[in-house]
Design a protein around this motif. Structure first.
Motif, short mmCIF file in Angstrom:
data_model
loop_
_atom_site.label_atom_id
_atom_site.label_comp_id
_atom_site.label_asym_id
_atom_site.label_seq_id
_atom_site.Cartn_x
_atom_site.Cartn_y
_atom_site.Cartn_z
N UNK A 189 0.79 -1.23 0.00
CA UNK A 189 0.00 0.00 0.00
C UNK A 189 0.83 1.29 0.00
N UNK A 190 2.03 1.29 -0.54
CA UNK A 190 2.88 2.49 -0.54
C UNK A 190 2.10 3.66 -1.15
N UNK A 191 1.96 4.73 -0.39
CA UNK A 191 1.16 5.89 -0.81
C UNK A 191 1.72 6.56 -2.06
N UNK A 192 3.01 6.41 -2.33
CA UNK A 192 3.59 7.03 -3.53
C UNK A 192 2.97 6.50 -4.81
N UNK A 193 2.46 5.25 -4.77
CA UNK A 193 1.82 4.67 -5.95
C UNK A 193 0.53 5.40 -6.31
N UNK A 194 -0.01 6.18 -5.39
CA UNK A 194 -1.27 6.90 -5.62
C UNK A 194 -1.05 8.33 -6.12
N UNK A 195 0.21 8.72 -6.29
CA UNK A 195 0.53 10.06 -6.80
C UNK A 195 0.16 10.16 -8.28
N UNK A 196 -0.21 11.34 -8.71
CA UNK A 196 -0.39 11.60 -10.13
C UNK A 196 0.96 12.10 -10.65
N UNK A 197 1.45 11.44 -11.69
CA UNK A 197 2.78 11.76 -12.23
C UNK A 197 2.75 13.03 -13.06
N UNK A 198 3.87 13.73 -13.03
CA UNK A 198 4.03 15.00 -13.75
C UNK A 198 4.62 14.76 -15.14
N UNK A 207 -2.54 3.80 -16.26
CA UNK A 207 -3.26 3.95 -15.00
C UNK A 207 -2.32 4.36 -13.87
N UNK A 208 -1.12 3.77 -13.85
CA UNK A 208 -0.14 4.11 -12.81
C UNK A 208 0.16 5.60 -12.79
N UNK A 209 0.16 6.23 -13.96
CA UNK A 209 0.47 7.66 -14.05
C UNK A 209 -0.60 8.51 -13.37
N UNK A 210 -1.79 7.92 -13.19
CA UNK A 210 -2.90 8.61 -12.53
C UNK A 210 -3.11 8.11 -11.10
N UNK A 211 -2.19 7.29 -10.60
CA UNK A 211 -2.31 6.78 -9.23
C UNK A 211 -3.30 5.64 -9.10
N UNK A 212 -3.56 4.94 -10.20
CA UNK A 212 -4.54 3.84 -10.21
C UNK A 212 -3.81 2.52 -10.36
N UNK A 213 -4.21 1.53 -9.56
CA UNK A 213 -3.69 0.16 -9.68
C UNK A 213 -4.74 -0.72 -10.32
N UNK A 214 -4.32 -1.84 -10.91
CA UNK A 214 -5.28 -2.72 -11.57
C UNK A 214 -6.36 -3.21 -10.61
N UNK A 215 -6.04 -3.33 -9.33
CA UNK A 215 -7.02 -3.80 -8.36
C UNK A 215 -8.15 -2.79 -8.15
N UNK A 216 -7.92 -1.53 -8.55
CA UNK A 216 -8.96 -0.51 -8.44
C UNK A 216 -10.09 -0.74 -9.44
N UNK A 217 -9.84 -1.57 -10.45
CA UNK A 217 -10.85 -1.89 -11.45
C UNK A 217 -11.73 -3.06 -11.01
N UNK A 218 -11.41 -3.67 -9.88
CA UNK A 218 -12.13 -4.84 -9.39
C UNK A 218 -13.25 -4.42 -8.44
N UNK A 219 -14.20 -5.33 -8.25
CA UNK A 219 -15.22 -5.09 -7.23
C UNK A 219 -14.54 -5.05 -5.87
N UNK A 220 -15.20 -4.48 -4.89
CA UNK A 220 -14.62 -4.41 -3.54
C UNK A 220 -14.32 -5.80 -3.02
N UNK A 221 -15.20 -6.75 -3.26
CA UNK A 221 -14.99 -8.12 -2.80
C UNK A 221 -13.74 -8.73 -3.42
N UNK A 222 -13.59 -8.61 -4.74
CA UNK A 222 -12.41 -9.17 -5.42
C UNK A 222 -11.14 -8.45 -5.00
N UNK A 223 -11.21 -7.12 -4.88
CA UNK A 223 -10.03 -6.36 -4.45
C UNK A 223 -9.60 -6.79 -3.05
N UNK A 224 -10.56 -6.93 -2.14
CA UNK A 224 -10.24 -7.36 -0.78
C UNK A 224 -9.63 -8.75 -0.77
N UNK A 225 -10.11 -9.64 -1.64
CA UNK A 225 -9.55 -10.99 -1.73
C UNK A 225 -8.10 -10.96 -2.20
#
Length: 177
Positions: free
Chosen positions: A10-19, A147-165
């Motif tokens: 969960x490193x917060x830097x992965x959620x940064x929007x890249x310049x 997606x990474x450039x916008x701070x999005x991970x592939x797991x963000x495209x999943x349902x909450x249940x799948x992401x939690x799994x």
């Protein structure tokens, strides 16, 4: 060249929007070379600069397809592609599902649905502009990396249940060492 540490969720830097990249110099070329070395070592087929802690709009991709002339299927063709300041447009209405993984979410995979085709505009390491219609695995990979450039991970495209799994499996794997 150097192998750089890859940030993991969960490193917060992965959620940064890249310049955007504004300076195309030797330091940029060194970073790109290090990103390729890091990606190949991991191993992976794509890497965004933010995954190595650099919040700039830089992607490296190499699908590393098997050489069709290698009868034993052991030789891999490397076709490295660098995308700087990429922008996509004109996504197809047709969608594809692909089991995606990510170096920042190690050893976890899940089906993600994305447009089957996308047009991409970008600059190369010298600042020259390019445009190409991407299809297949390249279309999926570049959308994943962008997606990474916008701070999005592939797991963000999943349902909450799948992401939690996925996150629970990752946590369990880390505890097991």
């Amino acid at each position: 060249m150097a192998i750089l540490p890859i940030l993991e969720t969960p490193d917060a830097r992965l959620r940064q929007i890249s310049k955007p990249v504004e300076v195309f110099d030797d330091a940029l070329k060194t970073l790109i070379a290090d990103m390729y070395e890091t990606m190949y070592d991991a191993p992976g087929i794509g890497l965004a600069a933010i995954q190595v802690g650099v919040p700039q709009r830089i992607l490296v991709i190499d699908l590393q397809e098997p050489d069709p002339e290698d009868e034993e299927g052991k030789r891999i063709l490397r076709t490295p592609r660098t995308f700087i300041n990429p922008v996509f447009s004109d996504p197809s209405e047709e969608m594809n599902a692909y089991s995606e993984g990510c170096l920042s979410v190690p050893e976890q995979f899940a089906d993600v649905i994305r447009p089957a085709e996308i047009t991409v505009d970008w600059q190369d390491e010298d600042g020259n502009p390019h445009r190409e219609r991407m299809t297949g695995l390249m279309a999926t990979c570049i959308q994943h990396e962008m997606d990474h450039l916008e701070g999005i991970l592939f797991i963000d495209h999943l349902s909450k249940l799948k992401r939690d799994m996925v996150l629970k499996k990752l946590s369990k794997m880390r505890r097991a060492g």
